[in-house]
Structures are given as structure tokens and as C-alpha cells.
Scaffold this active site. Structure first.
Site: not given
Ligand code: CP
Length: 312
Positions: A59-60, A87, A109, A137
Site C-alpha cells: 500500500r505505502t 553486497k 521505509r 508511520h
């Protein structure tokens, strides 16, 4: 007030009530825009935005990308699972490389609480926290409060219940900050082991009995159990969790008023909420998703305006 008090959106804790109301008023305008036949406006035509997702999202991520494109920004997407992070590259090196490509804003995020705060101290771009571990959030809380405002006309004075895994939930913490700043009454409900001991210091009350909590509220925001953030068991079994804290039609129909049901997604159908409740008329889960695009357009637009003003 015509501009935000902050350069970044790192958490609801760091913005004030006027900021939230400005975001809502701007989102009202963008909600009207995204429901037109031509959904695009040129507001961010000279702005480049990097979406950095070090943790999974549906969603976000989609909502931010759509919001950016509706505002005509140039957009680059980064996913940790397919990047050189695998890496051994550090967060700051990854971001500095991306910024060398002249990025103005970063939506990030990350699984580490405070990751976006850390980033804001090291780079000049405007940062938007799209969820940092169990911390905050902010755009989810803004779209949740905006959806409540849309239902009732205002958030102040409403009784909002947050049910579930409060301990590991960035959605719960950001919602509590936003709802309290807007004057709502907030109660949390869930297993005692999933309610932080300090929670009442944020001005919320605790009720361990779901039926009693539901009888009190105007809105119940049902949260997912965040199994991915648990290294021990916090309740005996999922079945017992559902029996005590799951929302089903029988409990909902036994209440003497119609309450609004919210969920930030992703939903675990049959665990915290049954399908018949999630898909019922009382649930505004998909309205929340629609409002998410308007809210993110508003946040991007207001932060970009601030950025452009500081550059001039
Ligand atoms: N509500 C929310 O943050 O959902 P995603 O994890 O899919 O972005």
C-alpha cells in the site's frame, strides 16, 4: 498557516496540530483532483523523488508512487532486495549514491527505528518516513485521522479504539500522537503482553476486554499481529488471540450502535478481523487506501513547497 513547520516528515511526534490541519486541507483539494477525469497536476514538475524501500510494502509504496506521479514528479524506485545493500553497502553510502543523481526528496521505509531521523541528519534532501521499524508511520496516521474526519466531520471528541499488537506497531504510535493532537479520546486493547507499560503516559487508556472497549468507541482500528517483529511468543496460540481480540460479526452486531471499522492493512483475515467484518459496510478500509494517495500528495506538495522556498 500556509506552510509546514518542518522540513522533513519524520514522525507525527515532530509536527503540530496546525501542520496536521494544513495537510488535511491540502488533501481535500487533492482528493478532488484524483477524482477528476484528468488526475494529474504539474505541481512537482521540477522535483525528483527517490522511494527507498528497505522493507516490504504494498500500500505505502504504491500510494507514494501514485501520489508522486499525479503531481508530475520524476520518480526513482529502490528496493533493498534487488540492490547492492545485499553486497554489504551501508545505508548512508546507498543514499549518498542516490543523492549524487540530484534527488530532492526521499521517501524511506526501513526496519530500524530512527533510520529516517538518522538520514535527515546526514543529507540535504527532504525526508519522508514511510515506516521505520516499530517507531512511526506518519502518513498512515495522517490518512487514518483524515478518514475519521471524513466520517464524522471532525476528530476532536471522538472515541477511537486501537486493537491488537500495540507493542510492535508503528501505526499505533503514530495514530496515538495524531489523534491526541487532534483532540480525540484514545483507548488501546489487546493482550497485556502486547501493550507497552508506558502507554498511559501518552494520554491513552487501556481496556483488556474487547467487548467493553468496543462498547465505548466510535471507531475501532484493528491491527495485525506483527509476527515478524517478535522473537518470543506473546500469547499462547493464534486461535486464543482470535477468540479474545479478533473482531467478528457476532460481537459487532451485539453492540447497541454502529461503529466504524478501520484497518491499515495488510489484513490477516480470520485472525484480527473476519472477512464478513472487513468487507462490511461499517468497514472503511478501502476508503483509507484512497485517502492515502490524497494525503501523500498533500505531504509531498507541502514539503516540496518548503524546499523550493528555501532554495530561492
Ligand atoms: N499499511 C501499510 O503500511 O501497508 P504496507 O506495509 O503494505 O505498506
Amino acid at each position: 498557516m500556509s506552510e509546514l513547520s518542518v522540513k522533513h516528515l519524520l514522525g507525527i511526534k515532530y509536527i503540530n496540530k496546525d501542520d496536521i490541519n494544513l495537510i488535511f486541507e491540502t488533501a481535500d483539494h487533492f482528493k478532488e483532483v484524483i477524482n477528476r477525469s484528468i488526475k494529474k497536476v504539474p505541481s512537482l514538475r521540477d522535483i525528483t523523488i527517490a522511494n527507498l524501500f528497505f522493507e516490504n510494502s504494498t500500500r505505502t509504496r504504491l500510494s507514494f508512487e501514485l501520489a508522486e506521479k499525479r503531481l508530475s514528479a520524476d520518480v526513482v524506485n529502490f528496493s533493498a532486495s534487488s540492490s547492492s545493500v545485499k553486497k554489504g553497502e551501508t545505508l548512508i553510502d546507498t543514499v549518498n549514491n542516490i543523492l549524487s543523481m540530484k534527488v530532492d526528496m526521499v521517501v524511506m521505509r526501513h526496519s530500524n527505528p530512527g533510520a529516517s531521523i538518522f538520514l535527515s541528519k546526514h543529507i540535504n534532501a527532504s525526508i519522508i518516513n514511510a515506516g521505520d521499524g516499530a517507531h512511526e508511520h506518519p502518513t498512515q496516521a495522517l490518512l487514518d485521522s483524515y478518514s475519521i474526519r471524513e466520517q464524522f466531520g471532525e476528530v476532536a471528541g471522538k472515541n477511537i479504539l486501537i486493537v491488537g499488537d500495540i507493542l510492535h506497531s508503528r501505526v499505533a504510535l503514530s495514530n496515538i500522537f495524531a489523534l491526541k493532537k487532534l483532540g480525540a479520546n484514545v483507548k488501546v486493547c489487546g493482550p497485556k503482553t502486547l501493550i507497552p507499560k508506558h502507554i498511559t503516559s501518552l494520554g491513552v487508556t487501556v481496556e483488556l476486554n474487547l467487548k467493553k472497549a468496543l462498547e465505548w468507541c466510535d471507531v475501532a482500528n484493528m491491527l495485525r499481529v506483527q509476527n515478524e517483529r517478535m522473537d518470543i511468543s506473546y500469547f499462547p496460540t493464534t486461535r486464543e488471540y482470535t477468540q479474545q481480540f479478533g473482531l467478528n460479526k457476532k460481537i459487532l452486531d451485539s453492540l447497541d450502535k454502529e461503529i466504524i471499522i478501520m484497518h491499515p492493512g495488510p489484513i490477516n483475515r480470520g485472525v484480527e478481523i473476519t472477512s464478513d467484518v472487513a468487507d462490511s459496510k461499517q468497514a472503511i478500509i478501502l476508503n483509507q487506501v484512497e485517502n492515502g494517495v490524497a494525503i501523500r500528495m498533500a505531504v509531498l506538495y507541502l514539503l516540496a513547497s518548503k524546499l523550493q522556498k528555501n532554495e530561492n
